[in-house]
Write an enzyme that holds these catalytic residues in place. Structure first.
Site, PDB file in Angstrom:
ATOM      1  N   TYR A   1      -2.009  -6.532  10.822  1.00 31.18           N
ATOM      2  CA  TYR A   1      -1.748  -6.864   9.417  1.00 31.18           C
ATOM      3  C   TYR A   1      -0.250  -6.978   9.138  1.00 31.18           C
ATOM      4  O   TYR A   1       0.223  -6.632   8.070  1.00 31.18           O
ATOM      5  CB  TYR A   1      -2.418  -5.837   8.485  1.00 31.18           C
ATOM      6  CG  TYR A   1      -3.895  -5.677   8.777  1.00 31.18           C
ATOM      7  CD1 TYR A   1      -4.782  -6.725   8.504  1.00 31.18           C
ATOM      8  CD2 TYR A   1      -4.397  -4.530   9.379  1.00 31.18           C
ATOM      9  CE1 TYR A   1      -6.130  -6.610   8.798  1.00 31.18           C
ATOM     10  CE2 TYR A   1      -5.750  -4.403   9.685  1.00 31.18           C
ATOM     11  CZ  TYR A   1      -6.605  -5.442   9.399  1.00 31.18           C
ATOM     12  OH  TYR A   1      -7.935  -5.328   9.705  1.00 31.18           O
TER      13      TYR A   1
ATOM     14  N   CYS B   1      14.082 -10.888  -2.955  1.00 28.37           N
ATOM     15  CA  CYS B   1      14.679 -10.600  -4.263  1.00 28.37           C
ATOM     16  C   CYS B   1      13.717  -9.874  -5.197  1.00 28.37           C
ATOM     17  O   CYS B   1      13.306 -10.411  -6.238  1.00 28.37           O
ATOM     18  CB  CYS B   1      15.207 -11.891  -4.869  1.00 28.37           C
ATOM     19  SG  CYS B   1      16.615 -12.455  -3.914  1.00 28.37           S
TER      20      CYS B   1
ATOM     21  N   TYR C   1       0.820  -1.229   0.000  1.00 33.61           N
ATOM     22  CA  TYR C   1       0.000   0.000   0.000  1.00 33.61           C
ATOM     23  C   TYR C   1       0.852   1.278   0.000  1.00 33.61           C
ATOM     24  O   TYR C   1       0.291   2.370   0.088  1.00 33.61           O
ATOM     25  CB  TYR C   1      -0.882   0.061   1.258  1.00 33.61           C
ATOM     26  CG  TYR C   1      -1.614  -1.207   1.622  1.00 33.61           C
ATOM     27  CD1 TYR C   1      -2.615  -1.725   0.802  1.00 33.61           C
ATOM     28  CD2 TYR C   1      -1.318  -1.885   2.801  1.00 33.61           C
ATOM     29  CE1 TYR C   1      -3.284  -2.881   1.149  1.00 33.61           C
ATOM     30  CE2 TYR C   1      -1.989  -3.045   3.161  1.00 33.61           C
ATOM     31  CZ  TYR C   1      -2.965  -3.534   2.319  1.00 33.61           C
ATOM     32  OH  TYR C   1      -3.624  -4.665   2.666  1.00 33.61           O
TER      33      TYR C   1
END
Ligand code: LLP
Length: 413
Positions: free
Chosen positions: A372, A337, A310
Site C-alpha cells: 500500500y 503543499c 491512517y
C-alpha cells in the site's frame, strides 16, 4: 535491519548507493524477504488443499506478482486493471478471483470474458451476475458480523462495513442463485486489514464456517487476508504458526463434518510484501518552528499516504548515518503543499521522533513501505511517481521507471 559501515543495506547493497545510481526518491524491494514471507505463510498452514491468493492491491508491480507466481500464489484481483496486471505477470485466468465492491456489469463482463471467477459482494451483484452469466459457478462474499483492523478505514466486517452479503441474508442469496441456475462453489470473507490479534480471525472463521455449513456443493472457503506485520520497533509479531495450526485443525474438522475435503483459501496482501519495501528519499531542508524541528525530504504523501491517511507509523532510518551518536527530536516532512504531509505522525497529528542526527543531503529510508505504498501513490501536486527497484542479493534492477512529465500529460489532447 542490516547495516555496513554505518550505512543501511538493502539485500547486499548500500541504500545510498541505490539513490546515487537510480535517483531519489525510489521504492526498493528486497526479493528475498518477499519469498521468505510467502514461504513462511505457506508453511504455517499445513493443509493439503491450501491456496494463497495474493491480494495484489498491496503491490501490483507485475515483477513482484511474478515472484508470487513462482512461489505458487494465486491472485485476488479487485478491478479489471488488477486482472489485466495479473495476466500480464503470467497468471492464468483460472488462478484469479475477482472480488470487488459496488461492481458494474461492465466490470463483471470483463472478468467473465477473461474466464475469471466472480465473487459477489451484494445480492444486487449476484442478481445481475445471474442475468449476465446464468448456469455458471460463482462465489459469494459474506459479511460475518465480525470486523477488525489497524484503523476504522480498513475494518471490512460488521454492520458499518459496506462489504459482503450480511450472513443473515444467505437464504436470499441462495434463492437468487437457484433462479439463475448458479452453483455457489465458494464462500468468502475478509474482515479487515493489519490484524494482529489471532482471536479475531478465529472468531470470524467460526462465523463463516457456520454459514458454509448451510450451502451444498461448495468447493472452497476463503477466509480473506488481513494478517498484520509489525511496523513499530519492538512490536510483537502475529504468531502465524499458531494461527495456521488452529486454522488447519478447525478447517479439517469442518470438512469431515461437511463430508468433503474443500479447498482452503487465504488472501494476504500486506504480509508478503510490506517488510520487503523501503521508500528511499533525500533530505533537502532543515528548519525549525517554536514546536518542531523539521527535516524536509523530496517525497511526500503522494508517494506514501499511509501516515497521512491512517496516522500509520513507519520506521525511518538515516540510511547515510544509521548509528549517529547525537540524538535529536525531529519531524520528517514531505514536499507536498499541505501541513498534514509529515511522515512522523499518529492519528492526533505531528510527532517529533527521536532520531540520530540528520543533515541536508542524507538519504532517509522509510521502512515497511512495500504494501500500500506505490499502489496508493498519486500525482498530487503534479509530481511524477518514483521508480521501483528490485534487489536480489548484490544485484539491483529497475522494475518500473520513474515517471516523467510525459506521464503527467497522459490523456491530454
Ligand atoms: N482480500 C480483500 C477482499 C481485501 O479487500 C483486502 C484488502 C485483502 C484481501 C488484503 O488485505 P491485507 O492482507 O493486505 O490486510 N490501504 C490499507 C489497507 C487496505 C486493505 C484493503 N483490502 C493500508 O495501507 O493499511
Amino acid at each position: 535491519m542490516k547495516t555496513r559501515n554505518n550505512r543501511l543495506m538493502i539485500g547486499e547493497i548500500e541504500a545510498d548507493q541505490l539513490v546515487k545510481k537510480y535517483g531519489s526518491p525510489i521504492y526498493v524491494y528486497d526479493e528475498e524477504i518477499i519469498r521468505n514471507r510467502f514461504r513462511e505463510l505457506k508453511e504455517s498452514i499445513p493443509y493439503r488443499k491450501l491456496r494463497i491468493y495474493y491480494a495484489c492491491k498491496a503491490n501490483t508491480n507485475p515483477h513482484i506478482m511474478k515472484i508470487m507466481l513462482e512461489e505458487g500464489a494465486y491472485i485476488d484481483a479487485i478491478s479489471p486493471g488488477e486482472i489485466m496486471m495479473a495476466l500480464k505477470a503470467g497468471f492464468k485466468p483460472e488462478q484469479l478471483m475477482f472480488t470487488s465492491t459496488s461492481v458494474t456489469d461492465e466490470d463483471m463482463k470483463f472478468a467473465i470474458e477473461k474466464g475469471v471467477l466472480v465473487n459477489c459482494d451484494s445480492l444486487s451483484q449476484l442478481e445481475r451476475y445471474g442475468k449476465i452469466n446464468p448456469q455458471s459457478s460463482v462465489s459469494i462474499r459474506i459479511n460475518p458480523d465480525v470486523g477488525a483492523g489497524h484503523h476504522g478505514h480498513v475494518i471490512t466486517g460488521g454492520p458499518d462495513s459496506k462489504f459482503g452479503i450480511y450472513f443473515d441474508k444467505l437464504h436470499d442469496a441462495q434463492a437468487i442463485a437457484k433462479k439463475h441456475n448458479l452453483r455457489i462453489i465458494g464462500v468468502h470473507q475478509h474482515i479487515g486489514s493489519g490484524i494482529i490479534e489471532k482471536e479475531k480471525f478465529i472468531q470470524a472463521m467460526a462465523m463463516l464456517l457456520k454459514t458454509a455449513n448451510e450451502i451444498e456443493g461448495l468447493e472452497f472457503i476463503d477466509f480473506g487476508g488481513g494478517l498484520g506485520v509489525p511496523y513499530k520497533p519492538g512490536q510483537e509479531r502475529l504468531d502465524i504458526k499458531k494461527l495456521g495450526m488452529e486454522i488447519t485443525e478447525k478447517f479439517t474438522a469442518f470438512c469431515s463434518e461437511y463430508g468433503k475435503e474443500l479447498h482452503l483459501y487465504i488472501e494476504p496482501g500486506r504480509y508478503p510484501v510490506a517488510e520487503a519495501g523501503t521508500l528511499l528519499c533525500t533530505v533537502n531542508t532543515i528548519k525549525e518552528t517554536p514546536k518542531h524541528k523539521f527535516a524536509g525530504v523530496d517525497t511526500g504523501f503522494n508517494h506514501l499516504v499511509r501516515p497521512a491517511m491512517y496516522g500509520s507509523y513507519h520506521e525511518i532510518i538515516n540510511a547515510s548515518n544509521v548509528e549517529a551518536e547525537k540524538k535529536q527530536k525531529i519531524a520528517i516532512a514531505g514536499n507536498i503543499c499541505e501541513s498534514g504531509d509529515v511522515f512522523t505522525r499518529d492519528e492526533h497529528g505531528i510527532v517529533n521522533r527521536e532520531m540520530p542526527e540528520i543533515k541536508e543531503g542524507d538519504v532517509l529510508a522509510i521502512l515497511n513501505a512495500g504494501a500500500y505504498g506505490y499502489s496508493m501513490s498519486s500525482n498530487y501536486n503534479t509530481r511524477p511517481r518514483p521508480a521501483e527497484i528490485l534487489v536480489k542479493g548484490k544485484e539491483a534492477r529497475v522494475i518500473r521507471k520513474r515517471e516523467t512529465f510525459e506521464h503527467l500529460e497522459f490523456g491530454l489532447d
